[in-house]
Scaffold this motif. Sequence first.
Motif, PDB file in Angstrom:
ATOM      1  N   VAL A 240       0.810  -1.220   0.000  1.00 59.79           N
ATOM      2  CA  VAL A 240       0.000   0.000   0.000  1.00 59.79           C
ATOM      3  C   VAL A 240       0.844   1.271   0.000  1.00 59.79           C
ATOM      4  N   CYS A 241       2.087   1.197   0.505  1.00 59.00           N
ATOM      5  CA  CYS A 241       2.907   2.411   0.537  1.00 59.00           C
ATOM      6  C   CYS A 241       3.241   2.915  -0.871  1.00 59.00           C
ATOM      7  N   TYR A 242       3.256   1.996  -1.845  1.00 56.80           N
ATOM      8  CA  TYR A 242       3.538   2.421  -3.215  1.00 56.80           C
ATOM      9  C   TYR A 242       2.373   3.184  -3.819  1.00 56.80           C
ATOM     10  N   SER A 243       1.241   3.182  -3.136  1.00 59.91           N
ATOM     11  CA  SER A 243       0.143   4.058  -3.556  1.00 59.91           C
ATOM     12  C   SER A 243       0.612   5.508  -3.519  1.00 59.91           C
ATOM     13  N   TRP A 244       1.581   5.802  -2.651  1.00 57.50           N
ATOM     14  CA  TRP A 244       2.167   7.137  -2.606  1.00 57.50           C
ATOM     15  C   TRP A 244       3.382   7.249  -3.520  1.00 57.50           C
ATOM     16  N   TRP A 245       4.355   6.356  -3.381  1.00 55.05           N
ATOM     17  CA  TRP A 245       5.600   6.498  -4.137  1.00 55.05           C
ATOM     18  C   TRP A 245       5.348   6.498  -5.645  1.00 55.05           C
ATOM     19  N   VAL A 246       4.510   5.599  -6.111  1.00 51.87           N
ATOM     20  CA  VAL A 246       4.224   5.522  -7.546  1.00 51.87           C
ATOM     21  C   VAL A 246       3.287   6.647  -7.972  1.00 51.87           C
ATOM     22  N   MET A 247       2.209   6.827  -7.238  1.00 51.34           N
ATOM     23  CA  MET A 247       1.188   7.794  -7.655  1.00 51.34           C
ATOM     24  C   MET A 247       1.686   9.233  -7.581  1.00 51.34           C
ATOM     25  N   SER A 248       2.503   9.549  -6.579  1.00 49.38           N
ATOM     26  CA  SER A 248       3.022  10.920  -6.498  1.00 49.38           C
ATOM     27  C   SER A 248       3.939  11.205  -7.679  1.00 49.38           C
ATOM     28  N   SER A 249       4.735  10.196  -8.064  1.00 49.79           N
ATOM     29  CA  SER A 249       5.586  10.369  -9.246  1.00 49.79           C
ATOM     30  C   SER A 249       4.733  10.551 -10.496  1.00 49.79           C
ATOM     31  N   MET A 286      -0.883  -6.778   9.723  1.00 51.01           N
ATOM     32  CA  MET A 286      -0.962  -5.849  10.845  1.00 51.01           C
ATOM     33  C   MET A 286      -0.798  -4.404  10.363  1.00 51.01           C
ATOM     34  N   VAL A 287      -1.629  -3.524  10.880  1.00 50.27           N
ATOM     35  CA  VAL A 287      -1.564  -2.112  10.488  1.00 50.27           C
ATOM     36  C   VAL A 287      -0.394  -1.429  11.180  1.00 50.27           C
ATOM     37  N   ASP A 288       0.063  -0.323  10.613  1.00 43.71           N
ATOM     38  CA  ASP A 288       1.105   0.496  11.234  1.00 43.71           C
ATOM     39  C   ASP A 288       0.973   1.918  10.723  1.00 43.71           C
ATOM     40  N   VAL A 289       1.636   2.852  11.396  1.00 47.54           N
ATOM     41  CA  VAL A 289       1.482   4.267  11.076  1.00 47.54           C
ATOM     42  C   VAL A 289       2.095   4.619   9.722  1.00 47.54           C
ATOM     43  N   PHE A 290       3.179   3.930   9.333  1.00 50.47           N
ATOM     44  CA  PHE A 290       3.829   4.186   8.045  1.00 50.47           C
ATOM     45  C   PHE A 290       2.855   3.922   6.899  1.00 50.47           C
ATOM     46  N   HIS A 291       2.255   2.743   6.873  1.00 52.80           N
ATOM     47  CA  HIS A 291       1.336   2.401   5.787  1.00 52.80           C
ATOM     48  C   HIS A 291       0.023   3.177   5.890  1.00 52.80           C
ATOM     49  N   THR A 292      -0.365   3.527   7.123  1.00 52.95           N
ATOM     50  CA  THR A 292      -1.565   4.346   7.287  1.00 52.95           C
ATOM     51  C   THR A 292      -1.371   5.698   6.612  1.00 52.95           C
ATOM     52  N   CYS A 293      -0.225   6.309   6.856  1.00 54.35           N
ATOM     53  CA  CYS A 293       0.065   7.618   6.265  1.00 54.35           C
ATOM     54  C   CYS A 293       0.081   7.558   4.746  1.00 54.35           C
ATOM     55  N   PHE A 294       0.840   6.619   4.188  1.00 57.22           N
ATOM     56  CA  PHE A 294       1.022   6.619   2.742  1.00 57.22           C
ATOM     57  C   PHE A 294      -0.171   6.031   1.993  1.00 57.22           C
ATOM     58  N   GLY A 295      -0.945   5.185   2.671  1.00 60.83           N
ATOM     59  CA  GLY A 295      -2.193   4.730   2.068  1.00 60.83           C
ATOM     60  C   GLY A 295      -3.199   5.862   1.964  1.00 60.83           C
ATOM     61  N   ILE A 296      -3.309   6.644   3.036  1.00 57.95           N
ATOM     62  CA  ILE A 296      -4.231   7.785   3.031  1.00 57.95           C
ATOM     63  C   ILE A 296      -3.753   8.852   2.052  1.00 57.95           C
ATOM     64  N   ALA A 297      -2.427   9.056   1.985  1.00 59.71           N
ATOM     65  CA  ALA A 297      -1.880  10.013   1.010  1.00 59.71           C
ATOM     66  C   ALA A 297      -2.195   9.568  -0.412  1.00 59.71           C
ATOM     67  N   GLY A 298      -2.117   8.262  -0.666  1.00 54.48           N
ATOM     68  CA  GLY A 298      -2.479   7.750  -1.981  1.00 54.48           C
ATOM     69  C   GLY A 298      -3.935   8.011  -2.309  1.00 54.48           C
ATOM     70  N   LEU A 299      -4.795   7.793  -1.319  1.00 53.71           N
ATOM     71  CA  LEU A 299      -6.219   8.084  -1.524  1.00 53.71           C
ATOM     72  C   LEU A 299      -6.445   9.570  -1.788  1.00 53.71           C
ATOM     73  N   SER A 300      -5.644  10.412  -1.156  1.00 51.98           N
ATOM     74  CA  SER A 300      -5.765  11.854  -1.389  1.00 51.98           C
ATOM     75  C   SER A 300      -5.434  12.189  -2.843  1.00 51.98           C
ATOM     76  N   LEU A 301      -4.373  11.568  -3.370  1.00 52.17           N
ATOM     77  CA  LEU A 301      -4.022  11.792  -4.776  1.00 52.17           C
ATOM     78  C   LEU A 301      -5.127  11.308  -5.706  1.00 52.17           C
ATOM     79  N   LEU A 302      -5.864  10.283  -5.245  1.00 53.19           N
ATOM     80  CA  LEU A 302      -6.988   9.758  -6.020  1.00 53.19           C
ATOM     81  C   LEU A 302      -8.259  10.573  -5.812  1.00 53.19           C
TER      82      LEU A 302
END
Length: 313
Positions: A240-249, A286-302
């Motif tokens: 899910v973190c690549y929802s940010w790394w890929v999408m922001s690029s 298991m959830v964590d704050v890192f993936h929570t942040c970048f998953g939500i950031a990815g949704l924001s880009l969407l």
Amino acid sequence: MSLVSGPGRAGMANLPDELQLFVDKHHKDRLEYWLTEHLRLNGLYWGLTALHLLGRPDALPRGEVLEFVFSCLHESGGFGAAPGHDAHMLYTVSGVQILATLDAFGELDQRVKDGRLKIGQFIADLQDPDTGTFAGDEWGERDTRFLYGALNALSLMGLLHLVNVEKAVQHVHSCKNFDGGYGTSPGAETHSGQVFTCVGALTIAGRLDLVDAEKLGAWLSERQLKNGGLNGRPEKKEDVCYSWWVMSSMAMLDKLHWIDSEKLTKFILQCQDPELGGLADRPGDMVDVFHTCFGIAGLSLLKHPGLEEVDPA
């Protein structure tokens, strides 16, 4: 990553369950939650960013957040992971990003004489004058992550003039590969995370003309798997973190429309814990704050309903 004004929480009603973002579950208003999750300054930045994107900017006590951030600041101008930890570029960038998010540079300068300049000089001293790249700390490890972080933090403080931006641009360009992507250093394998750091650095420097947007956009679009998730490089699992790394690029290259946004949205939302809150790397983990942040950031880009907008660089 920085926040820009956006639509707020409007539009959340009447969405089907599989497209619902459980804002109230992900909204954790205890400072200890974000601090103890990773025990470092980065974790606080990720948590604070997630809360701002969720439309809960006041969930954490601003004064306590700033006290913790200032307690991590060294006399040298660098930030450590926590009080007593060595200063490092990565934590310094998180410290600056938190101060920018909370509009607290004025308070920094009140507490530390020439505070911004001091931090800026710490960052500038980590640049290699010959190659233009940046080290993470005094021990000299070099990586395009540190270069991007340096330009990000300096731009937020209005201090880009302290470093040789053109030399930094030349170094990023030397990391470009045949597939249009970028690695950690010249000749290193293309990776989505490093693509973000290099494209982000070039965006800040105003040199996106050096990017082969068509070729790189195609490589990034191929990171989407059948389940909608994105991976960091070929033959790897979705995360899910690549929802940010890929999408922001993709956003910086104006190629967001090359990704199936509906499938990616569903994948991200399947990674959330609807009972306890948070997002994981993939469904069932298991959830964590890192993936929570970048998953939500990815949704924001969407442009998912209910989220503030985020600046892809």
